[in-house]
Design a protein around this motif. Structure first.
Motif, mmCIF file in Angstrom:
data_model
loop_
_atom_site.group_PDB
_atom_site.id
_atom_site.type_symbol
_atom_site.label_atom_id
_atom_site.label_comp_id
_atom_site.label_asym_id
_atom_site.label_seq_id
_atom_site.Cartn_x
_atom_site.Cartn_y
_atom_site.Cartn_z
ATOM 1 N N GLU A 61 0.827 -1.227 0.093
ATOM 2 C CA GLU A 61 0.048 0.044 -0.044
ATOM 3 C C GLU A 61 0.778 1.375 -0.113
ATOM 4 O O GLU A 61 0.379 2.479 -0.013
ATOM 5 C CB GLU A 61 -0.946 -0.107 1.172
ATOM 6 N N LEU A 62 2.300 1.339 -0.086
ATOM 7 C CA LEU A 62 3.053 2.020 -0.056
ATOM 8 C C LEU A 62 2.976 2.820 -1.518
ATOM 9 O O LEU A 62 4.023 2.383 -2.293
ATOM 10 C CB LEU A 62 4.185 2.102 0.473
ATOM 11 N N ARG A 66 1.448 8.270 -1.321
ATOM 12 C CA ARG A 66 1.957 8.227 0.298
ATOM 13 C C ARG A 66 3.167 8.155 0.444
ATOM 14 O O ARG A 66 3.534 8.903 1.672
ATOM 15 C CB ARG A 66 1.321 6.701 0.682
ATOM 16 N N HIS A 70 1.112 14.843 -0.889
ATOM 17 C CA HIS A 70 -0.215 15.259 -1.807
ATOM 18 C C HIS A 70 -0.540 16.683 -1.269
ATOM 19 O O HIS A 70 -0.369 16.944 0.037
ATOM 20 C CB HIS A 70 -1.141 14.332 -1.513
ATOM 21 N N GLY A 89 4.872 13.908 2.435
ATOM 22 C CA GLY A 89 5.219 12.686 2.853
ATOM 23 C C GLY A 89 6.507 12.308 3.407
ATOM 24 O O GLY A 89 7.510 13.114 3.361
ATOM 25 N N THR A 113 6.477 2.684 -6.727
ATOM 26 C CA THR A 113 7.156 3.261 -5.852
ATOM 27 C C THR A 113 8.551 3.348 -5.732
ATOM 28 O O THR A 113 9.313 4.393 -5.335
ATOM 29 C CB THR A 113 6.563 2.742 -4.354
#
Length: 295
Positions: A61-62, A66, A70, A89, A113
């Motif tokens: 979920e990274l 994130r 943002h 972040g 990411t």
């Protein structure tokens, strides 16, 4: 025992390598199984350098958003895309402050990411849409850690990332070091019994049916459990059953058996416990005190 940061034991070489790499401007990848002191080592180095330490837990979920940050949606509606409403972040927090960004479980991070991290490692800056260019302040460094032996929910790390980092391998510490760790991290003062718990933990790494053994964290939990269980039952810490049940709770979830192994983790831990602490005593001597000469 948790709370205060504990010193790193038997990691002088790794600490020097990490310090030298960061001082030279290199980024670092720490590789090793869980419980080998990767996070503790980095915290110690960061504390010694008096720089900010930003921790990121690597998982699926990274996302890039994130990691980078943002714009606050509510403020965008009223003010538009202004730099002062951008929420940094962890990556931008570390870059702007010249701190260390520590990414745990790097091989669980999505590829897109990781690509963001590759850009920052190569260029020492990042360009964020509607925000613009953000350079890394002096002192910024990236340290990533991963367990190369865990294949569940992980992805293979690309050669591009290895090419941009210095790799420091961290295996398990020596038996003497793990004895010191258990002495520091628990309230147990029965040294012979405590040493046998270290022997038990270390034996999980060499058993032919075990693919991944326990770290010394398993021993810390087992000793803590045993102390409290013995207190609740009003029996000595050396009670054989207390030790076994504590070892079962602390170690069976930490070890991973070979896929072809027909046994259960409980079977293996029970076998190794008897090797370390001796067979179950007869009911009249259930306390299972240390054998003569080991008390």
């Amino acid at each position: 025992m948790t709370g205060a940061q504990h010193p790193v034991v038997d990691r002088d070489l790794e600490a020097q390598l990490l310090e030298a790499a960061l001082l030279s401007g290199a980024h670092v990848l720490l590789e090793g199984p869980p419980g080998t002191g990767k996070s503790t080592l980095l915290r110690q180095v960061a504390s010694g350098r008096h720089v900010p330490f930003v921790l990121v837990e690597g998982n699926a979920e990274l996302t890039p958003a994130r990691l980078v940050g943002h714009f606050d949606p509510a403020l965008v509606l009223s003010k538009g895309y202004r730099p002062d409403i951008f929420v940094d972040g962890p990556l931008l927090e570390a870059m702007r402050s010249g701190g260390l960004l520590y990414v745990e479980e790097l091989n669980r991070v999505p590829e897109e990411t990781i690509n963001v991290l590759l850009t920052v490692m190569s260029e020492a800056e990042i360009t964020v849409p509607r925000l613009g260019r953000v350079p890394a302040a002096p002192g910024f460094g990236l340290v990533a850690a991963m367990n190369p032996y865990d294949a569940v929910g992980t992805a293979r790390i690309s050669s591009a990332l290895y090419d941009r980092t210095c790799r420091i391998a961290m295996g398990y510490q020596s038996e003497a070091a793990e004895r010191r760790i258990l002495a520091m991290r628990t309230d147990c003062r029965d040294e012979p019994w405590r040493d046998r718990m270290v022997e038990l933990v270390r034996s999980t790494r060499d058993h032919p049916d075990v693919r991944i053994g326990s770290s010394i964290r398993g021993g810390i939990d087992a000793v803590g459990l045993a102390g409290e269980l013995a207190r609740l039952r009003g029996v000595p810490l050396t009670d054989w059953t207390v030790g076994l049940q504590s070892a079962m709770a602390a170690l069976t979830g930490r070890i991973r058996l070979q896929e072809s192994c027909p046994r259960t983790p409980e079977d293996v831990v029970a076998e190794l416990y008897e090797k370390a602490f001796g067979p179950r005593p007869d009911p009249e001597n259930e306390s299972g005190d240390a054998p003569p000469g080991e008390a």
